[in-house]
Motif scaffolding. Sequence first.
Motif, PDB file in Angstrom:
ATOM      1  N   UNK A 132     -35.003 -21.101   6.973  1.00  0.00           N
ATOM      2  CA  UNK A 132     -33.835 -21.255   8.096  1.00  0.00           C
ATOM      3  C   UNK A 132     -32.957 -19.897   7.574  1.00  0.00           C
ATOM      4  N   UNK A 133     -32.384 -19.926   6.550  1.00  0.00           N
ATOM      5  CA  UNK A 133     -31.461 -18.801   5.936  1.00  0.00           C
ATOM      6  C   UNK A 133     -32.124 -17.425   6.030  1.00  0.00           C
ATOM      7  N   UNK A 134     -33.431 -17.340   5.751  1.00  0.00           N
ATOM      8  CA  UNK A 134     -34.104 -16.038   5.717  1.00  0.00           C
ATOM      9  C   UNK A 134     -34.090 -15.546   7.136  1.00  0.00           C
ATOM     10  N   UNK A 135     -34.646 -16.454   7.993  1.00  0.00           N
ATOM     11  CA  UNK A 135     -34.765 -15.990   9.457  1.00  0.00           C
ATOM     12  C   UNK A 135     -33.154 -15.576  10.086  1.00  0.00           C
ATOM     13  N   UNK A 136     -32.268 -16.295   9.645  1.00  0.00           N
ATOM     14  CA  UNK A 136     -30.964 -16.213  10.084  1.00  0.00           C
ATOM     15  C   UNK A 136     -30.219 -14.956   9.693  1.00  0.00           C
ATOM     16  N   UNK A 137     -30.680 -14.319   8.586  1.00  0.00           N
ATOM     17  CA  UNK A 137     -30.437 -13.025   7.986  1.00  0.00           C
ATOM     18  C   UNK A 137     -31.110 -11.945   8.367  1.00  0.00           C
ATOM     19  N   UNK A 138     -32.439 -12.104   9.010  1.00  0.00           N
ATOM     20  CA  UNK A 138     -33.201 -11.003   9.295  1.00  0.00           C
ATOM     21  C   UNK A 138     -32.770  -9.886  10.294  1.00  0.00           C
ATOM     22  N   UNK A 139     -31.566 -10.146  11.026  1.00  0.00           N
ATOM     23  CA  UNK A 139     -30.931  -9.247  11.994  1.00  0.00           C
ATOM     24  C   UNK A 139     -29.432  -9.000  11.901  1.00  0.00           C
ATOM     25  N   UNK A 140     -29.165  -7.925  11.674  1.00  0.00           N
ATOM     26  CA  UNK A 140     -27.661  -7.823  11.347  1.00  0.00           C
ATOM     27  C   UNK A 140     -26.846  -8.214  12.596  1.00  0.00           C
TER      28      UNK A 140
END
Length: 759
Positions: free
Chosen positions: A466-474
């Motif tokens: 979840x954290x990885x996806x959340x931070x994929x796009x600035x």
Amino acid sequence: MAKKKKNRKNIQKRERAEAKIRKNIVRFLRSRHDRAFNHKQIAAGADVRGRISHDGIKQILEVMADQEKIKRVGRGQYSIVLNTKTLEGKIEVTRDGFGFVVVEDQDRDIFIGSRRMGKALHGDTVKVRVLKWGSRDQRPEGEVLEILERGHEFYIGRIEILDSMAFFLADDARISRDFSIPKEHLGGAKDGDKVLMEILDWTHHSPEGKVIRVLGAAGENETEMHAILFQFGFQPEFVAEVEREAAAFPGKITAAEIKKRRDLRDVPTFTIDPPDAKDFDDALSFRELSLDRFEIGVHIADVSHYVKPGTALDKEAFNRATSVYLVDRTVPMLPERLSNDLCSLRPKEDKLTFSAIFELDRNGKVHKEWFGRTIIHSNHRFAYEEAQAVMDAGSGPFYQELITLNELAQIFQKARFANGSINFEDAEVKFELDEEGKPTRIYRKIRKDAHKLIEDWMLLANRRVCAHVFRMRKGTPPPFIYRVHDTPNEEKLFSLQQFAATLGYRVDLENPGAIAKSLNRLMQDVEGKPEQSLLQTVAVRTMAKAIYSTDNIGHYGLGFEFYSHFTSPIRRYPDLLVHRMLGQYLDGNLNGNPAELESKAKHCTNRERRAVEAERASIKHKQVEFLEDKVGARYEGLVSGVTSWGLYVELLENKCEGMVGLHSLNDDYYEVDSDNYCIRGRSTGTTITLGDKVMIEVKGTSYRNRTIDFTLVEVLESHAQDIPELAMAPAAPRNSRRKGGKRGSSRSGKHSRHKKKRR
């Protein structure tokens, strides 16, 4: 001066009398709103004849008509002017026959009396006319004008055949109407059979129905389990098209597919599941990199490789949204060809997976992480009990791997609780069944380290994905489905704080973090003490329900800022969606449709709740079945709920829950004190509170309503003396079955039935 004062009093008296007459006229005409009456009929019906002259009543009627309180109909006749305000909502019918219409964006539900229900049934979407808005403390009252949509396609119940007539009696007591079934629409049903019935015709007072499926003889295990599935909207089998799609997949994994994936078949890998599980959707791999570094993989069945959007398989999986776990069976979200074969991570077989791979040190710190499609080969299949036995014995298959994984899991647990995860530990109710599905034993399964080990590694994967996806796009993160859990209800928390204080415990409500730590401390402080059950039950009720959403508000109960469901795509549709989105985003396409995703999230939340209701219904049915031949037997139990109609009691020996009706407590008139979770005798002061230990006698059981009735024999251990507000009440003998008191007929209070928390 005195004369003027007397005249003013006479005028006021006359005005009050006329106001009462007008009120009686409105009440009479409203009760017969479909007819018109002349002044003589109105005077008689409103019970004002003799209190006013004919001319007087005519004058009042004319004034009321001018004021549009009533309307003139023809010559010399009048009828009521009904409030033309109409609203739409879903009607919830009680067992007593009246109902409440829940209207979106309305603070108060609309009360519908039994005579104003029309042809509405529980769960229908209806149009209602508001007849009376009521005061601030009263509900509005209305009547059903139109059925906009039936709440159910069909109804479940029993067929009764009397001479040449056949009738349908719904299992749901909230559907109190009997339906006549023409012989040509019985569909082969016999007297006593349980069936699915659809409404055929309702042009007359008595509705007619048609049997669309015969489930079997009422009371038989297969019949009752299928009835539960249909009741909550789940099909026990898959349609032919879905089965054909599932059967068409080849069993062999192609070389071309393997080339697209990270090959982990040479890494030691195993699964840990319940002993009777067939769908193994998660596995762990372990590789030691150095004395202080480990590579640990969480591998999840790659259902998205097989179930593609727009296929019959996908539409069926979305419609179900979850597998359903009844006492005696699993009803899968996907056909067995997928859930138990192609997607199940069975030992000694190559399987396609979606993996989260972590490089960690011995302190549980994640130094590197990788997410992507893989292929694995499970070396061993553990049951929870077998994995636990290996760890306890200090030797056995993958002993060192299990020990290290468990040590790291315990580090995760400690950090989780330190960061605000709430520990409401609750054992699972399990049944031993005979060959016919009849329960022979009910017990609670205690979770040990092997269960917690798997849970904490799955939690790690879920939150890191979840954290990885959340931070994929600035800036704005890509569209995603989160598993979120809101903060507790403030009013309920305050009640818990006040109640805990009376027992000598402190609950800190300063901020959300303090609340979580305070609740954990409270659970530790009460462990093993008489008030443990009482305070744990009250604390659980403060919690919100976890849901699926595209709005990431975090997961309060777990103490996670980021959390999604990634680890069970065989049995949960949101996990399948997460796999699809993660794969798409890893490939560089960060676009999505948030509105469509939110709609799917709401659907999955609703289906999950229906599945939970079905699971609970199957447990309740088996509890009823277990106690049906034990009428008259006595058991010790704990008061698990206090409501306006009775006490719920959970038996210590077998965990069955039943009810002691307040009407059966004939030694006094008992009133409900919802603030202190207790009932109190008005005359004697006898007090019974949540968590009290009692002796009950099994009074009876009902298959139809899935209810168990108890008779209270004696209060064995009471908390009343521990609560200052209750200790001040008059003392009374502990045996609550004393003879010779008053019996009350009406109760007040709040329904406070215990409900489990789900993550």
